[in-house]
Design an enzyme around this catalytic site. Sequence first.
Site, short mmCIF file in Angstrom:
data_model
loop_
_atom_site.label_atom_id
_atom_site.label_comp_id
_atom_site.label_asym_id
_atom_site.label_seq_id
_atom_site.Cartn_x
_atom_site.Cartn_y
_atom_site.Cartn_z
N TYR A 54 -5.96 16.62 66.02
CA TYR A 54 -5.17 16.35 67.23
C TYR A 54 -4.99 14.85 67.49
O TYR A 54 -3.88 14.37 67.68
CB TYR A 54 -5.86 17.00 68.44
CG TYR A 54 -5.22 16.69 69.77
CD1 TYR A 54 -4.07 17.37 70.19
CD2 TYR A 54 -5.76 15.72 70.62
CE1 TYR A 54 -3.48 17.08 71.41
CE2 TYR A 54 -5.18 15.44 71.85
CZ TYR A 54 -4.05 16.12 72.23
OH TYR A 54 -3.47 15.83 73.44
N LYS A 58 -1.51 12.68 67.61
CA LYS A 58 -1.04 11.93 68.78
C LYS A 58 -0.81 10.46 68.40
O LYS A 58 0.09 9.82 68.91
CB LYS A 58 -2.03 12.03 69.94
CG LYS A 58 -2.26 13.44 70.47
CD LYS A 58 -1.00 14.23 70.65
CE LYS A 58 -0.55 14.48 72.05
NZ LYS A 58 0.67 15.32 72.12
N THR A 89 -3.86 21.59 83.37
CA THR A 89 -2.71 22.37 82.87
C THR A 89 -3.22 23.61 82.14
O THR A 89 -4.40 23.67 81.75
CB THR A 89 -1.87 21.53 81.87
OG1 THR A 89 -2.70 21.24 80.73
CG2 THR A 89 -1.36 20.25 82.48
#
Length: 155
Positions: A54, A58, A89
Amino acid sequence: MFCFELNFSVNVLGTYIITESMLPLLEKAALDARVITVSSGGMYTAPLTNDLQYARNKRVQVALIEKWAEMYKDKGIGFYAMYPGWAETPGVAKSSPEFSERFSGKFRTWGEGADTIIWLALQPKEKLVSGGFYFDRAEAPKHPPFASTRSTNDE
Ligand SMILES: NC(=O)c1ccc[n+]([C@@H]2O[C@H](COP(=O)([O-])OP(=O)(O)OC[C@H]3O[C@@H](n4cnc5c(N)ncnc54)[C@H](OP(=O)(O)O)[C@@H]3O)[C@@H](O)[C@H]2O)c1
């Protein structure tokens, strides 16, 4: 047929394909056209390598923004990457349930996380730096001090 790791597909290939496909329309929308990529502060931990985790994906998003800004600097399209901060979220709740529960109520709201995205969309372009990385309505460094996260153009 090709198979790609899911996180790399969403964050790198998805960002790349959507942006490249939109370029003809963006050129038509110049001089106010802009691309805003939601990266992450997680990228501060990772250099630009071919590892598909990840944080590196990014980091790749930020490198792509820099590359597009340079390639299309005469086309009237602005390219910006940003970090929303930790925001509550569905994605955070699903991918890090323990972390999410432990810090529940301490994160930003999703609206606060979206603030700099909207701000980047509405600012006069001459006030923004194309190829820049933004956090809380201001340009932020792309690398922590003394970190070995920088890469060459070849990489
Ligand atoms: N929240 C944070 O604290 C935080 C911190 C740093 C960076 N970010 C970045 O902010 C961005 C938005 O994240 P979020 O926290 O708002 O998460 P979110 O609420 O889960 O939103 C993620 C979005 O990605 C889409 N998506 C997920 N997997 C997908 C797949 N396999 N194919 C296509 N689309 C897919 C989802 O689509 P559906 O709605 O259709 O499922 C959703 O619209 C991400 O790039 C994340 O890395 C978030």
